[in-house]
Design a protein around this motif. Structure first.
Motif, PDB file in Angstrom:
ATOM      1  N   ILE A  29      55.265  61.573  34.075  1.00 24.95           N
ATOM      2  CA  ILE A  29      56.450  62.169  33.541  1.00 24.95           C
ATOM      3  C   ILE A  29      56.588  62.483  32.065  1.00 24.95           C
ATOM      4  O   ILE A  29      56.295  61.425  31.158  1.00 24.95           O
ATOM      5  N   THR A  30      56.942  63.590  31.885  1.00 23.10           N
ATOM      6  CA  THR A  30      57.466  63.729  30.288  1.00 23.10           C
ATOM      7  C   THR A  30      58.884  64.364  30.471  1.00 23.10           C
ATOM      8  O   THR A  30      59.535  64.836  31.255  1.00 23.10           O
ATOM      9  N   THR A  31      59.532  64.274  29.257  1.00 26.13           N
ATOM     10  CA  THR A  31      60.812  64.903  29.009  1.00 26.13           C
ATOM     11  C   THR A  31      60.704  66.277  28.952  1.00 26.13           C
ATOM     12  O   THR A  31      59.475  66.748  28.726  1.00 26.13           O
ATOM     13  N   SER A  32      61.917  67.014  29.105  1.00 25.82           N
ATOM     14  CA  SER A  32      61.961  68.492  28.766  1.00 25.82           C
ATOM     15  C   SER A  32      61.484  68.833  27.540  1.00 25.82           C
ATOM     16  O   SER A  32      60.791  70.089  27.463  1.00 25.82           O
ATOM     17  N   SER A  33      61.825  68.269  26.499  1.00 24.07           N
ATOM     18  CA  SER A  33      60.835  68.253  25.300  1.00 24.07           C
ATOM     19  C   SER A  33      59.659  68.121  25.036  1.00 24.07           C
ATOM     20  O   SER A  33      59.012  68.383  24.007  1.00 24.07           O
ATOM     21  N   GLY A  34      58.766  67.405  26.218  1.00 23.26           N
ATOM     22  CA  GLY A  34      57.521  67.160  26.047  1.00 23.26           C
ATOM     23  C   GLY A  34      57.253  66.055  25.722  1.00 23.26           C
ATOM     24  O   GLY A  34      56.024  65.578  25.424  1.00 23.26           O
ATOM     25  N   ALA A  35      58.149  65.001  25.191  1.00 24.73           N
ATOM     26  CA  ALA A  35      57.850  63.658  24.822  1.00 24.73           C
ATOM     27  C   ALA A  35      57.273  62.851  26.187  1.00 24.73           C
ATOM     28  O   ALA A  35      57.820  63.072  27.262  1.00 24.73           O
ATOM     29  N   LYS A  36      56.493  61.947  25.682  1.00 23.39           N
ATOM     30  CA  LYS A  36      56.055  61.095  26.672  1.00 23.39           C
ATOM     31  C   LYS A  36      57.174  59.984  27.170  1.00 23.39           C
ATOM     32  O   LYS A  36      57.486  59.430  26.490  1.00 23.39           O
ATOM     33  N   MET A  37      57.316  59.655  28.568  1.00 28.52           N
ATOM     34  CA  MET A  37      58.193  58.852  29.094  1.00 28.52           C
ATOM     35  C   MET A  37      58.136  57.378  28.669  1.00 28.52           C
ATOM     36  O   MET A  37      56.711  56.848  28.556  1.00 28.52           O
ATOM     37  N   GLY A  38      58.954  56.644  28.014  1.00 29.30           N
ATOM     38  CA  GLY A  38      58.755  55.516  27.639  1.00 29.30           C
ATOM     39  C   GLY A  38      58.810  55.290  26.274  1.00 29.30           C
ATOM     40  O   GLY A  38      58.891  54.147  25.623  1.00 29.30           O
ATOM     41  N   LYS A  39      58.647  56.315  25.332  1.00 29.60           N
ATOM     42  CA  LYS A  39      58.632  56.432  23.954  1.00 29.60           C
ATOM     43  C   LYS A  39      59.674  56.978  23.422  1.00 29.60           C
ATOM     44  O   LYS A  39      60.133  58.206  23.774  1.00 29.60           O
ATOM     45  N   THR A  40      60.285  56.363  22.167  1.00 31.80           N
ATOM     46  CA  THR A  40      61.395  57.321  21.527  1.00 31.80           C
ATOM     47  C   THR A  40      60.865  57.035  19.869  1.00 31.80           C
ATOM     48  O   THR A  40      59.963  56.230  19.627  1.00 31.80           O
ATOM     49  N   ALA A  41      61.651  57.899  19.214  1.00 31.45           N
ATOM     50  CA  ALA A  41      61.607  57.672  17.738  1.00 31.45           C
ATOM     51  C   ALA A  41      61.592  56.337  17.332  1.00 31.45           C
ATOM     52  O   ALA A  41      60.787  55.592  16.157  1.00 31.45           O
ATOM     53  N   ASN A  42      62.269  55.380  17.936  1.00 32.77           N
ATOM     54  CA  ASN A  42      62.625  54.048  17.549  1.00 32.77           C
ATOM     55  C   ASN A  42      61.541  52.909  18.163  1.00 32.77           C
ATOM     56  O   ASN A  42      61.775  51.883  18.032  1.00 32.77           O
ATOM     57  N   GLY A  43      60.498  53.537  18.961  1.00 32.44           N
ATOM     58  CA  GLY A  43      59.710  52.543  19.579  1.00 32.44           C
ATOM     59  C   GLY A  43      59.687  52.902  21.093  1.00 32.44           C
ATOM     60  O   GLY A  43      60.556  53.544  21.724  1.00 32.44           O
ATOM     61  N   ALA A  44      59.007  51.918  21.826  1.00 30.44           N
ATOM     62  CA  ALA A  44      58.942  51.681  23.179  1.00 30.44           C
ATOM     63  C   ALA A  44      60.384  51.474  23.953  1.00 30.44           C
ATOM     64  O   ALA A  44      61.152  50.625  23.347  1.00 30.44           O
ATOM     65  N   VAL A  45      60.733  51.993  24.919  1.00 35.41           N
ATOM     66  CA  VAL A  45      61.983  51.247  25.817  1.00 35.41           C
ATOM     67  C   VAL A  45      61.459  50.197  26.753  1.00 35.41           C
ATOM     68  O   VAL A  45      61.111  50.588  27.923  1.00 35.41           O
ATOM     69  N   TRP A  46      61.436  49.060  26.291  1.00 38.19           N
ATOM     70  CA  TRP A  46      60.973  47.875  26.841  1.00 38.19           C
ATOM     71  C   TRP A  46      62.083  47.556  28.328  1.00 38.19           C
ATOM     72  O   TRP A  46      63.297  47.650  27.925  1.00 38.19           O
ATOM     73  N   LEU A  47      61.580  46.824  29.129  1.00 40.85           N
ATOM     74  CA  LEU A  47      62.239  46.519  30.334  1.00 40.85           C
ATOM     75  C   LEU A  47      62.862  44.855  30.129  1.00 40.85           C
ATOM     76  O   LEU A  47      63.940  44.547  30.948  1.00 40.85           O
ATOM     77  N   ASN A  48      62.118  44.273  29.386  1.00 40.56           N
ATOM     78  CA  ASN A  48      62.371  42.806  28.960  1.00 40.56           C
ATOM     79  C   ASN A  48      63.866  42.868  28.048  1.00 40.56           C
ATOM     80  O   ASN A  48      63.876  43.340  27.120  1.00 40.56           O
ATOM     81  N   ALA A  49      64.880  42.102  28.476  1.00 44.92           N
ATOM     82  CA  ALA A  49      65.997  42.182  27.782  1.00 44.92           C
ATOM     83  C   ALA A  49      65.798  41.500  26.197  1.00 44.92           C
ATOM     84  O   ALA A  49      66.551  41.886  25.372  1.00 44.92           O
ATOM     85  N   ASP A  50      65.065  40.674  26.134  1.00 46.15           N
ATOM     86  CA  ASP A  50      64.424  39.961  24.990  1.00 46.15           C
ATOM     87  C   ASP A  50      63.851  40.799  24.045  1.00 46.15           C
ATOM     88  O   ASP A  50      63.675  40.510  22.794  1.00 46.15           O
ATOM     89  N   MET A  51      63.294  42.001  24.473  1.00 45.82           N
ATOM     90  CA  MET A  51      62.545  42.920  23.563  1.00 45.82           C
ATOM     91  C   MET A  51      63.574  44.356  23.235  1.00 45.82           C
ATOM     92  O   MET A  51      63.354  44.999  22.378  1.00 45.82           O
ATOM     93  N   LEU A  52      64.464  44.501  24.219  1.00 40.52           N
ATOM     94  CA  LEU A  52      65.581  45.403  24.094  1.00 40.52           C
ATOM     95  C   LEU A  52      66.644  45.212  24.834  1.00 40.52           C
ATOM     96  O   LEU A  52      66.591  44.924  25.850  1.00 40.52           O
ATOM     97  N   SER A  53      67.772  45.284  23.976  1.00 42.05           N
ATOM     98  CA  SER A  53      68.937  44.742  24.630  1.00 42.05           C
ATOM     99  C   SER A  53      69.365  45.765  25.862  1.00 42.05           C
ATOM    100  O   SER A  53      69.144  46.888  25.891  1.00 42.05           O
ATOM    101  N   PRO A  54      70.172  45.230  26.834  1.00 47.65           N
ATOM    102  CA  PRO A  54      70.667  45.838  27.751  1.00 47.65           C
ATOM    103  C   PRO A  54      71.637  47.133  27.303  1.00 47.65           C
ATOM    104  O   PRO A  54      71.558  48.366  27.827  1.00 47.65           O
ATOM    105  N   PHE A  55      72.415  47.082  26.108  1.00 50.10           N
ATOM    106  CA  PHE A  55      73.064  48.287  25.558  1.00 50.10           C
ATOM    107  C   PHE A  55      72.088  49.386  25.382  1.00 50.10           C
ATOM    108  O   PHE A  55      72.216  50.459  25.511  1.00 50.10           O
ATOM    109  N   ASP A  56      70.914  48.822  24.627  1.00 48.28           N
ATOM    110  CA  ASP A  56      70.191  49.919  23.802  1.00 48.28           C
ATOM    111  C   ASP A  56      69.340  50.341  25.003  1.00 48.28           C
ATOM    112  O   ASP A  56      69.131  51.849  25.042  1.00 48.28           O
TER     113      ASP A  56
END
Length: 432
Positions: A243-270
């Motif tokens: 999976i990549t986004t339409s802009s070609g970015a790798k799924m799971g990575k953003t400019a701010n880092g990885a999109v973690w599934l654990n709430a203690d590493m990434l808040s539910p709001f983020d």
């Protein structure tokens, strides 16, 4: 959970999960006749998985909903080696304590998606391949299993070939990974009657090795143990698309880092906000993969245009967050976003950066504060944001990059709100 075993193949085709299968017709036939056990392996390289692993978790969820039994196989053993698939360089080796800590931290996330324990036939298992890999006798293992692997063929596998073509180092340790993964499959078949391995498209070669190893060890010399026995043990491999986004970015990575599934590493709001910020062209695809909405509803949502597509993005964010963090967290995140973006207010659930009171007493240039709080990677980028009119402090546009932020800007409720564009907000609070 519902039980409709033959429905699984239809669902993964319709929703786009299927990339390759060693024998899709044979697998469908087996599933028509009875429930099967399937596994996906996850290495323990960090304290949390990120959304790049979410497609695999969702396919295990669908598998269980259709009456089949999922196995989550944690790579407590293989993490010590490192999978070269899709990697440009060797993975940093972790200590046993690191790996155990990561495994325990990851474990709870799976319980949000699939059911473990109990007496139901299709309740999931949570296993660790260190339980059998750590105790292998190396010479005996190579004699019994290594003889079934051709080095010529192993060198032709993408995970090895691409690294060598780029003249990047591939250690002998990593070279062993595909043999151990194949052995995992055979071991799970022997101990748990597991007949299907699922993985990402980069795992195709490793999965096929496991299928072939099972076939080969059912022979003694040139004599077949028995056709019926081999057929009953036939293994299958299935992969999902990259999976990549339409802009070609790798799924799971953003400019701010990885999109973690654990709430203690990434808040539910983020986490909610990540899905809310999905590119327009990806909304339909992500609704198929990461929610359980019926297809007729997805068809209606994905054709929305203009500002209406934002409603589809909110539904995507709500449904994805509900699965990972629960209904309450999804509702709270949606309300936080509404207050922030629609009312111009702020909420305690926004990401917060704590600053020493003495710094605000002296005053901090606003461009430095944007960088210090992690909203921009450099002071230069922060200045460009301000010059372009995209920066706000307490919902007021910043026109001077050197403007000093001090205690005067702290509101009665005790924060300074920074905004980068329309979608990225953060609260500055004084460290107690």
């Amino acid at each position: 959970m519902t039980s409709n075993k033959s429905e699984f193949i239809h669902i993964i085709k319709e929703r786009g999960f299927l990339h390759q299968c060693t024998d899709i017709d044979g697998l469908a036939k087996v599933m028509d006749e009875d429930s099967i056990t399937a596994y996906i392996g996850f290495d323990c390289t960090a304290p949390s998985l990120h959304v790049g692993s979410l497609m695999q978790i969702m396919i295990l969820r669908w598998l269980q909903k259709c009456g089949h039994k999922p196995i989550v196989l944690m790579g407590g053993g293989t993490t010590k080696i490192g999978d070269p698939s899709g990697k440009d360089e060797s993975r940093k080796l972790l200590t046993d304590m690191n790996i155990i800590g990561n495994l325990e931290s990851i474990k709870d996330v799976f319980g949000n998606f699939i059911q473990f324990g109990g007496t139901a036939k299709n309740n999931a298992l949570f296993l660790n391949n260190a339980d059998w890999l750590d105790n292998l006798n190396y010479i005996e293992f190579l004699r019994d299993y290594g003889k079934h692997f051709s080095v010529n063929r192993m060198l032709s596998m993408d995970s090895v070939k691409l690294r060598l073509e780029r003249e990047q180092n591939l250690s002998f340790l990593e070279f062993n990974y595909m043999i151990l993964q194949a052995y995992d499959f055979v071991k799970l078949n022997e101990e748990y009657e597991c007949r299907l391995q699922i993985g990402g498209s980069d795992q195709w070669g490793n999965i096929v090795n496991g299928v072939e190893l099972s076939r080969k060890i059912n022979y003694i010399g040139d004599a077949i143990i028995g056709t019926d026995q081999i057929d009953s043990k036939k293994l299958f491999g299935l992969t999902t698309p990259l999976i990549t986004t339409s802009s070609g970015a790798k799924m799971g990575k953003t400019a701010n880092g990885a999109v973690w599934l654990n709430a203690d590493m990434l808040s539910p709001f983020d986490y909610w906000q990540f899905w809310r910020n999905t590119e327009d062209a990806d909304v339909g695809k992500f609704l198929r993969f990461f929610t359980e909405l019926p297809m007729d509803e997805i068809y209606k949502l994905e054709i929305l245009q203009g500002s209406e597509i934002n409603e589809a993005k909110k539904i995507l964010a709500n449904e994805a967050t509900k699965l990972c963090h629960g209904i309450a967290a999804a509702q709270q995140s949606a309300e936080t976003a509404r207050k922030t973006f629609e009312e111009g207010g702020a909420d305690e659930n926004l990401k917060t950066f704590f600053i020493e009171k003495s710094l605000l007493e002296a005053g901090v240039p606003v461009f430095e504060l944007f960088h210090m709080a992690g909203m921009k990677e450099s002071k230069g980028e922060a200045k460009k944001l301000i010059e372009g009119g995209g920066a706000k402090v307490n919902d007021e546009k910043v026109v001077d990059a050197k403007m000093s932020i001090n205690l005067f800007h702290i509101k009665n409720c005790g924060y300074v709100k920074l905004s980068s564009g329309k979608k990225h907000h953060l609260l500055i609070k004084i460290k107690e």
